[in-house]
Design an enzyme around this catalytic site. Structure first.
Site, PDB file in Angstrom:
ATOM      1  N   SER A 177      -1.929  -5.506   0.201  1.00 31.59           N
ATOM      2  CA  SER A 177      -1.531  -6.636  -1.002  1.00 31.59           C
ATOM      3  C   SER A 177      -1.760  -8.247  -1.077  1.00 31.59           C
ATOM      4  O   SER A 177      -3.096  -8.806  -0.287  1.00 31.59           O
ATOM      5  CB  SER A 177      -0.473  -6.239  -1.445  1.00 31.59           C
ATOM      6  N   ASP A 345      -4.609   1.899  -9.497  1.00 34.24           N
ATOM      7  CA  ASP A 345      -3.372   0.002  -9.274  1.00 34.24           C
ATOM      8  C   ASP A 345      -2.674  -0.742 -10.431  1.00 34.24           C
ATOM      9  O   ASP A 345      -4.317  -2.007 -10.602  1.00 34.24           O
ATOM     10  CB  ASP A 345      -4.245  -0.111  -7.909  1.00 34.24           C
ATOM     11  N   HIS A 374      -1.318   1.303  -6.434  1.00 32.12           N
ATOM     12  CA  HIS A 374      -1.086   0.463  -4.811  1.00 32.12           C
ATOM     13  C   HIS A 374       0.209   0.559  -4.119  1.00 32.12           C
ATOM     14  O   HIS A 374      -1.003   0.376  -3.117  1.00 32.12           O
ATOM     15  CB  HIS A 374      -0.511  -1.203  -6.140  1.00 32.12           C
TER      16      HIS A 374
END
Length: 404
Positions: A177, A345, A374
């Site tokens: 991320s 995601d 995610h």
């Protein structure tokens, strides 16, 4: 007239948030850096699992003192050759603990150590496991005057330089991320990318204009970042006692926390919801309001660029009206990259990932997992067989280089 009404509405919304976060009466709520108090991440989470873990500190060019942990396996009979150093870069509102949240056979930090890698755990500025600043206190507004841009250009550079000084080796990077935003921006800088052997990016993010996260989009449309700025807040602390108690209370039969998480990250197929209490012991970590604003700028503008200060200040800061973009085509074609992304995601949308891939000169190895959200890339109970084994195979296929 319309703008003044909007400003008033933003301020009213911010005041209501301020009560919710219990921060208005004292300004920025400060979290003490507990490194010197409780022995740090090694003593709290990694060492008790039987792994050798040593605390290190790297200093950035702008004076931040970053905690690094060096981890080696407690397993002595794997029969694998010791592999090069690998640096783990966590996501937003997380710290280095994120890589050790589950059991040793499910957590990537432990898994890499068990496979003989020299594991280094990164902790960006402002997080609990970093050590503050050489001259600023975390009560100073200047302490929080940064976004992911400074993490990319200063934090990552300092971590890589430090690891290189200790190992005389180029470094493998694993980012999740926000750790991938940092990495992709940093890789456009020759002095940084030259210290990197290869990179594995989980839920890779550079463009954010197609995210589908309902909660995040609502906050963007409500201009939460601007509202917090009007209040003069600099630290974004989601771990105040009141908020933590509210979350604990809400999750005790009143709210389905997996649904709350899904509204932010997308539906996670394999997240172990029974360990939420364990995760909340360590997460979330603080970040800056400026960092949130930078991310929201990316969502609104569809750009992967430096922080937008507004036209006049951009002229002073950058010598141009708009902030310079990070040109992904400047990432060397010779840098081996591996990416894993998911169909569920809501933050690393498939369209945005494809946008990133089109701008790269190289053709990274790409693993697509249709049912992954995610957080699955970090906390899936199936992550080893679904993706970590593939990642390790990729790293072993890359050559290793020493640095002078």
């Amino acid at each position: 007239m319309a703008s003044s009404v909007l400003r008033a509405l933003m301020l009213a919304f911010a005041l209501s948030l301020c009560i919710f976060f219990a921060e208005c009466s004292t300004g920025d709520l400060i979290i003490e850096h507990s490194q010197s108090v409780d022995g740090g991440l090694c003593r709290n989470l990694i060492g008790p699992c039987g792994y050798t873990c040593l605390e290190h500190t790297a200093q950035t060019k702008d004076g931040f003192l970053l905690g690094l942990q060096r981890v080696s396996s407690g397993i002595l009979n794997l029969g694998v050759q010791t592999a090069p150093p690998v640096l783990l870069l966590h996501g937003l509102f997380m710290g280095g603990d994120a890589w050790f949240m589950d059991s040793p056979n499910q957590s990537l930090g432990f898994i890499l150590a068990d496979h003989g890698f020299d594991v280094w755990v990164g902790n960006v500025r402002g997080t609990k496991w970093s050590h503050g600043h050489e001259s600023l206190s975390d009560g100073d507004k200047e302490f929080w005057d940064w976004s992911w841009e400074e993490m990319a250009l200063y934090d990552l550079e300092a971590m890589l330089s430090y690891i290189n000084s200790k190992t005389s080796s180029k470094v493998f990077i694993v980012g999740h991320s926000q750790g991938t935003i940092m990495s992709l921006a940093a890789f456009t800088q020759p002095d940084i990318v030259n210290m990197v052997e290869a990179a594995a990016l989980l839920s890779p993010i550079s463009y954010l204009d197609h995210i589908t996260s309902k909660l995040v989009l609502n906050l963007v449309h409500m201009y939460l970042d601007e509202a917090l700025g009007l209040l003069g807040l600099h630290q974004l602390n989601l771990k105040s006692d009141i908020l933590t108690n509210m979350i604990d209370s809400a999750c005790d039969g009143h709210l389905d926390c997996s649904d709350l998480l899904a509204s932010i990250t997308g539906v996670n197929c394999c997240f172990n919801s029974s360990r939420v209490d364990v995760y909340l012991e360590y997460e979330p970590h603080p970040s800056s309001v400026k960092n949130l604003k930078h991310l929201f700028q990316m969502i609104r503008k569809g750009t992967f660029a430096r922080y937008d200060y507004g036209t006049l200040k951009n002229l002073v800061q950058y010598g141009q009206l708009k902030p310079p973009a990070f040109d992904l085509s400047k990432i060397p074609k010779s840098l081996p990259m591996w990416m894993a992304h998911g169909g569920n995601d809501a933050l690393g949308d498939v369209i945005d990932v494809q946008h990133t891939l089109k701008e790269l000169k190289s053709k990274p190895n790409v693993l697509f997992l249709e049912d992954y959200g995610h957080i699955d890339f970090l906390l899936s109970t199936r992550a080893y067989e679904d993706l970590y084994d593939n990642m390790i195979e990729f790293f072993r296929s890359c050559g290793t280089s020493t640095s002078s």
